[in-house]
Design an enzyme around this catalytic site. Structure first.
Site, short mmCIF file in Angstrom:
data_model
loop_
_atom_site.label_atom_id
_atom_site.label_comp_id
_atom_site.label_asym_id
_atom_site.label_seq_id
_atom_site.Cartn_x
_atom_site.Cartn_y
_atom_site.Cartn_z
N ARG A 50 -5.29 -1.02 -9.55
CA ARG A 50 -5.59 -1.91 -8.42
C ARG A 50 -6.63 -1.20 -7.53
O ARG A 50 -6.42 -0.05 -7.14
CB ARG A 50 -4.32 -2.24 -7.62
CG ARG A 50 -3.30 -3.04 -8.42
CD ARG A 50 -2.24 -3.66 -7.53
NE ARG A 50 -2.74 -4.83 -6.82
CZ ARG A 50 -2.08 -5.42 -5.83
NH1 ARG A 50 -0.93 -4.94 -5.43
NH2 ARG A 50 -2.58 -6.49 -5.23
N ASP A 66 -4.03 -2.38 3.71
CA ASP A 66 -4.23 -1.71 2.42
C ASP A 66 -5.26 -0.60 2.51
O ASP A 66 -5.27 0.33 1.71
CB ASP A 66 -4.65 -2.73 1.36
CG ASP A 66 -3.47 -3.57 0.97
OD1 ASP A 66 -3.21 -4.58 1.66
OD2 ASP A 66 -2.76 -3.19 0.02
N GLN A 124 4.29 -13.38 -1.33
CA GLN A 124 5.01 -12.17 -0.88
C GLN A 124 5.72 -12.42 0.46
O GLN A 124 6.71 -11.76 0.77
CB GLN A 124 4.04 -10.99 -0.72
CG GLN A 124 3.49 -10.45 -2.02
CD GLN A 124 2.16 -11.08 -2.37
OE1 GLN A 124 1.92 -12.24 -2.05
NE2 GLN A 124 1.31 -10.34 -3.04
N LYS A 132 -3.90 -8.35 2.97
CA LYS A 132 -3.73 -9.54 2.13
C LYS A 132 -4.63 -10.69 2.59
O LYS A 132 -4.76 -10.93 3.80
CB LYS A 132 -2.25 -9.95 2.16
CG LYS A 132 -1.87 -11.16 1.36
CD LYS A 132 -2.23 -11.09 -0.10
CE LYS A 132 -1.68 -9.87 -0.79
NZ LYS A 132 -2.22 -9.66 -2.15
N ALA A 139 0.79 -1.24 0.00
CA ALA A 139 0.00 0.00 0.00
C ALA A 139 0.83 1.30 0.00
O ALA A 139 0.63 2.16 -0.86
CB ALA A 139 -0.98 -0.04 1.17
O1 MRU Z 1 -0.95 -7.56 -3.23
P1 MRU Z 1 0.08 -6.79 -2.47
O2 MRU Z 1 1.41 -7.46 -2.43
O3 MRU Z 1 0.15 -5.35 -2.91
O4 MRU Z 1 -0.47 -6.78 -0.99
C1 MRU Z 1 0.25 -6.11 0.01
C2 MRU Z 1 -0.35 -6.27 1.36
O5 MRU Z 1 -1.38 -6.86 1.56
C3 MRU Z 1 0.37 -5.58 2.48
O6 MRU Z 1 0.22 -6.28 3.66
C4 MRU Z 1 -0.22 -4.18 2.64
O7 MRU Z 1 -0.22 -3.49 1.42
C5 MRU Z 1 0.49 -3.38 3.66
S1 MRU Z 1 2.10 -2.94 3.08
C6 MRU Z 1 2.84 -1.96 4.25
#
Ligand code: MRU
Length: 335
Positions: free
Chosen positions: A94, A240, A199, A250, A53
């Site tokens: 997104r 997010d 991730q 996530k 995010a």
């Molecule tokens: O699909 P992604 O890799 O963009 O998802 C990221 C996440 O869910 C993170 O936990 C979230 O963005 C917080 S990042 C500080």
């Protein structure tokens, strides 16, 4: 492999371009992408070359700045129309992380006050660079507030990657871990692999191992068992979007929150204020659904029979009553 000491996303003043770490290649390959094209950046966001995010907020901001630079030679009305069109295109890449639109709107707001396209393009870049610097400061503040909550020795479970690679550097959830380690606390991290794009095993494990912070990877479904066995002391995740009733993060985060509550383990969410979206509630938010192939194939092998539908949600929502505290740059508090 070259250590990832670079910022995740930054402006390269000398080359006059944006540069970012191509995260889909990690941990096998470490590559930096350089671009001046807003379309290339939009592709990078869609493909998760740049993700997380806070990093998306910075990417959205630079996207508008790239657009403004590329249209600066045109008349004012045409310039504004082209930049707004590119901003809408970026915003649609997104849907769930609120920071993307936040970064885009902030730079659009800054450039709108200027009288010529050239001045607007300069102002846009200035604002995007300010957002990048701010992210670094905020993550350190989040880290320090969160670290104060952790005991001197503990094992932290985290999900996905809310680290340096999801921000400009330092991180939110992993910023808390880094700050605690910097304070001399003994912290070990258990990183859920975070299917389907991993991730956790690819990025969280990569950046913590690189920094010499103890990390182990588990399958997502191992977390509940380790909580019951009292291996996990604390859960810390990023976010997010935080609406007035839920934390979007996530997919799999909700399952960890339920298990943590059942086992009386603190469940913390670390995020900057720009992730708050308190005018909206859970039902107003679109949860990104990604391609079937992410579940159906791996390394060229088929993992599902043809014709079976996949539900590949990228995020879930955790009700606030399961959250022990939200850690922001302004401090930690009960939601
Ligand atoms: O699909 P992604 O890799 O963009 O998802 C990221 C996440 O869910 C993170 O936990 C979230 O963005 C917080 S990042 C500080």
């Amino acid at each position: 492999m070259k250590p990832a000491t670079d910022r995740t996303i930054t402006w390269d003043e000398e080359a006059g371009c944006l540069r970012f770490i191509e995260q889909t290649l990690l941990p096998e390959r470490y590559e930096i992408v350089r671009t001046t094209e807003v379309e290339r950046l939009a592709t990078a966001i869609r493909r998760l070359e740049v993700r997380g995010a806070p990093a998306l907020g910075v990417a959205g901001a630079y996207g508008v700045a790239l657009s403004a630079r590329s249209h600066a030679g045109t008349g004012y009305d045409e310039f504004m129309e082209s930049v707004r069109r590119d901003a809408a295109m970026l915003n649609a890449t997104r849907p769930t992380a609120v920071n993307l639109g936040w970064g885009i709107d902030r730079v659009l707001g800054a450039l709108s006050g200027e009288e010529t396209p050239e001045a607007a393009a300069r102002r846009a870049l200035e604002e995007a660079r300010a957002i990048e610097e701010e992210d670094v400061r905020l993550c350190h503040a989040i880290g320090d507030h969160g670290a104060a909550l952790l005991p001197d020795r503990c094992t932290v479970l985290t999900h996905c990657n809310a680290g340096a690679l999801a921000c400009v550097e330092w991180g939110t959830a992993l910023g808390v871990v880094r700050s605690a380690v910097a304070m001399g606390k003994e912290i070990k991290v258990i990183s859920c692999e975070t299917r389907p794009l991993n991730q956790g095993s690819r990025l969280t494990a990569f950046e913590l191992a690189r920094d010499g912070i103890g990390v182990e990877t588990i399958t997502d479904s191992t977390a509940a068992y380790l909580m019951r066995k009292k291996v996990i002391d604390t859960v810390i995740v990023g976010a997010d979007r935080i609406t007035r009733d839920a934390v979007f993060n996530k997919i799999g985060t909700y399952m960890h929150a339920v298990c943590a509550c059942h086992h009386d383990i603190p469940f913390y969410v670390a995020a900057p204020y720009s992730t708050l979206d308190l005018q909206r509630s859970e039902d107003d938010i679109t949860v990104e659904e990604r391609a079937r192939e992410e579940l159906a194939e791996c390394g060229g092998r088929k993992l599902m029979p043809d014709g079976v539908r996949a539900r590949n949600y990228a995020f879930d929502a955790t009700p606030l009553d399961l959250v022990t505290a939200i850690i922001t740059e302004q401090g930690a508090g009960k939601p």
